[in-house]
Scaffold this active site. Structure first.
Site, PDB file in Angstrom:
ATOM      1  N   TYR B 296       7.320 100.171  21.147  1.00  0.00           N
ATOM      2  CA  TYR B 296       5.938  99.843  21.509  1.00  0.00           C
ATOM      3  C   TYR B 296       5.809  98.330  21.678  1.00  0.00           C
ATOM      4  CZ  TYR B 296       0.813 100.558  21.363  1.00  0.00           C
ATOM      5  OH  TYR B 296      -0.528 100.633  21.644  1.00  0.00           O
ATOM      6  N   TYR B 347       0.135  99.920  30.450  1.00  0.00           N
ATOM      7  CA  TYR B 347      -0.243 100.061  29.042  1.00  0.00           C
ATOM      8  C   TYR B 347      -1.186 101.248  28.904  1.00  0.00           C
ATOM      9  CZ  TYR B 347      -2.846  98.993  24.727  1.00  0.00           C
ATOM     10  OH  TYR B 347      -3.465  99.060  23.507  1.00  0.00           O
TER      11      TYR B 347
END
Ligand SMILES: [Zn+2]
Lengths: 142, 395
Positions: B296, B347
């Site tokens: 991440y 994102y």
């Protein structure tokens, strides 16, 4: 000095809210006193103030007045804030030598950001925000 | 290694949009498109879905949320027997597949979807801490003016640089290598090369972080469908077994950069050490067994710190490890974010990493890692729970 001095957000856009556990901290700040909750049973400091001592689950608290001295544990030099593109802030996480284990987050003000460093000794001052409250800020210890 | 008792059988997404670009579609529309695409990918009917396993409190960016009943109403899903979310925020993305597994292994549901949709026209997630009014706990944080997650994590980054000598060159390498991975991807938002000059001339947002250390501000939706290993055998795609899935974390990390009370070593970390330990323990593997890592990447230094917490290098050595080129798709020892990640592809709060992990295990990824057998997927270093997922190959 060429660099912009670090400042803090305009008083009118800074707000806090309190509850039964945190209010003593903010009431003391209004009187320019820095206090921290110390467990009345085992002596552990904690910030922010919460209902229980995480070490012994006691709810008893001694609000301890601190010297106001602190040490920079880490920090960021922030360029801009929504609506304030040109502001420069030094936002620091501070160790409190007389409340070990507890940390505060605050601005270091009136300082060239380039001289701020981890381990830097600073001392508290209080700055008025909305609704008559005050927040702790820090400046280099002379 | 134990084969997974459940498998990911479908992934689907909308196109990815820059901030504001997905209008006039709604969150329900975007999420619905992703769910339908994931069903089509799996060879399932949307009416087969009987469970929803969300993360981030089923939130969809700033001020919006997803809701099971609304999805049932518009997609015509007749009945659900499971609807739950992990708490907190993007830390749970990889863990949402573990929540789906919990539903399936317990017998509560059979076909479980995890979904995230994001729009940022009402508020930029990068300003979220300036937009949301303070509560009694955050009143100890907000006055200092750290207005977004990247500002908050820049303070952890500074400490990592101080303690271990980590250099901005490492963050630049994360940004540049991930951009290189995005260049050949039709769906990626950023398809122009990022140069050293671009990086070093970029505006500092929260020093030590510059513009290219921050993830993109994008919109869209991604959905993932999980079902039992048995049922997975009869579906359209090669099943991708869930080898292990973990969420949670240690009190020393806790509220993390909303708290800043972490002990020194944990402060300069991603908060994932406890997740890594459980994840590898349950999977019976170590970092050396992982072939591709989808970490991440809301902010480039958090990739460096996750590489340490997941044992790809020793604690404190993440900077030199990354600077050596170890995370590159071409020539690296552990390819990281082969899809370009949140820094360069899009994102969607961690879901693109799960999608890429599934494609790597199917062998269909655009930047396929040759002979990859295990993929690590992580949730965001954030307020607990954080999470991790290991995907594998069907035996
Ligand atoms: Zn106590």
């Amino acid at each position: 000095m060429s660099a912009a001095l670090a400042t803090s957000l305009p008083a009118e856009i800074v707000q806090i809210t309190t509850d039964a556990y945190t209010e003593p901290f903010w009431l003391a700040a209004k009187e320019d006193r820095l206090v921290a909750p110390k467990c009345a049973d085992c002596g552990t400091f904690r910030l922010p103030p919460t209902p229980f001592c995480p070490e012994c689950r006691s709810k008893a608290v001694d609000w301890t007045e601190l010297s106001g001295r602190a040490e920079v544990f880490s920090y960021s030099v922030v360029h801009g804030f929504p609506g304030l593109p040109d502001i420069t802030l030094v936002a620091a996480v501070l160790d409190l030598p007389d409340a070990p284990g507890a940390r505060l987050i605050g601005n270091i003000v009136d300082v060239d950001p380039a001289v701020v460093h981890i381990g830097m000794p600073v001392t508290v001052q209080f700055s008025t925000i909305s609704d008559g409250w005050k927040v702790p800020q820090f400046r280099p210890l002379d | 290694m134990t084969a997974g008792d459940v498998a990911v059988v479908g992934v689907g997404s909308t196109p990815y949009y820059r901030r504001g670009g997905s209008a006039p579609q709604s969150i329900v529309d975007l999420a619905g498109q992703a769910i339908l695409a994931a069903c089509e990918d799996a060879g399932l009917a949307v009416t087969d879905i009987d469970g929803f396993a969300y993360y981030s409190m089923a939130g969809a960016g700033y001020g919006q949320a997803m809701d099971t009943a609304v999805f049932m109403e518009t997609l015509g899903i007749p009945e659900v027997t499971f609807s739950a979310t992990l708490t907190s925020g993007g830390g749970g993305s990889a863990g949402s597949v573990g929540l789906a597994r919990a539903a399936i292994v317990s017998g509560d549901a059979n076909v479980v979807v995890s979904v995230m949709a994001l729009q940022q026209d009402r508020g930029r997630l990068g300003e979220v801490f300036a937009l949301v009014p303070p509560d009694p706990l955050s009143s100890f944080l907000k006055p200092a003016g750290l207005s977004g997650p990247g500002h908050l994590m820049s303070v952890l980054t500074r400490r990592h640089m101080h303690d271990y000598g980590t250099r901005r060159e490492a963050f630049a390498e994360v940004a540049l290598s991930q951009r290189a991975n995005a260049l050949n991807r039709p769906d990626a938002i950023m398809r122009k090369p990022l140069t050293e000059d671009d990086y070093w001339n970029a505006r500092m947002i929260a020093d030590p972080l510059c513009l290219y250390d921050f993830c993109l501000e994008t919109e869209g939706a991604v959905a993932v469908i999980t079902t039992s290993a048995d049922r997975a055998k009869d579906l359209r795609q090669k099943p991708v077994p869930v080898v292990a899935a973990v969420h949670g974390g240690h009190r020393d990390w806790g509220r993390a950069f909303s708290w800043y009370g972490m002990p020194r070593e944990t402060f300069a970390s991603s908060g994932h050490a406890a997740i890594a330990e459980h994840l590898y323990g349950r999977a019976g593997v170590t970092a050396e067994d992982i072939d591709v890592a989808l970490l991440y990447d809301h902010f480039s230094p958090m990739v460096v710190m996750q590489l340490e917490d997941y044992g790809f290098c020793k604690k404190g050595e993440g900077g030199p490890f990354v600077e050596s080129g170890a995370v590159r798709y071409k020539g690296g020892s552990i390819p990281v974010n082969t899809h370009g990640g949140q820094l360069s592809e899009a994102y969607i709060i961690g879901m693109t990493h799960i999608k890429e992990g599934v494609e790597q295990m199917r062998g269909t990824a655009i930047n396929q890692v040759a002979d990859a057998e295990l993929a690590l997927v992580t949730g965001g270093p954030a307020h607990l729970p954080v999470s991790g997922l290991i995907l594998g190959q069907a035996s």
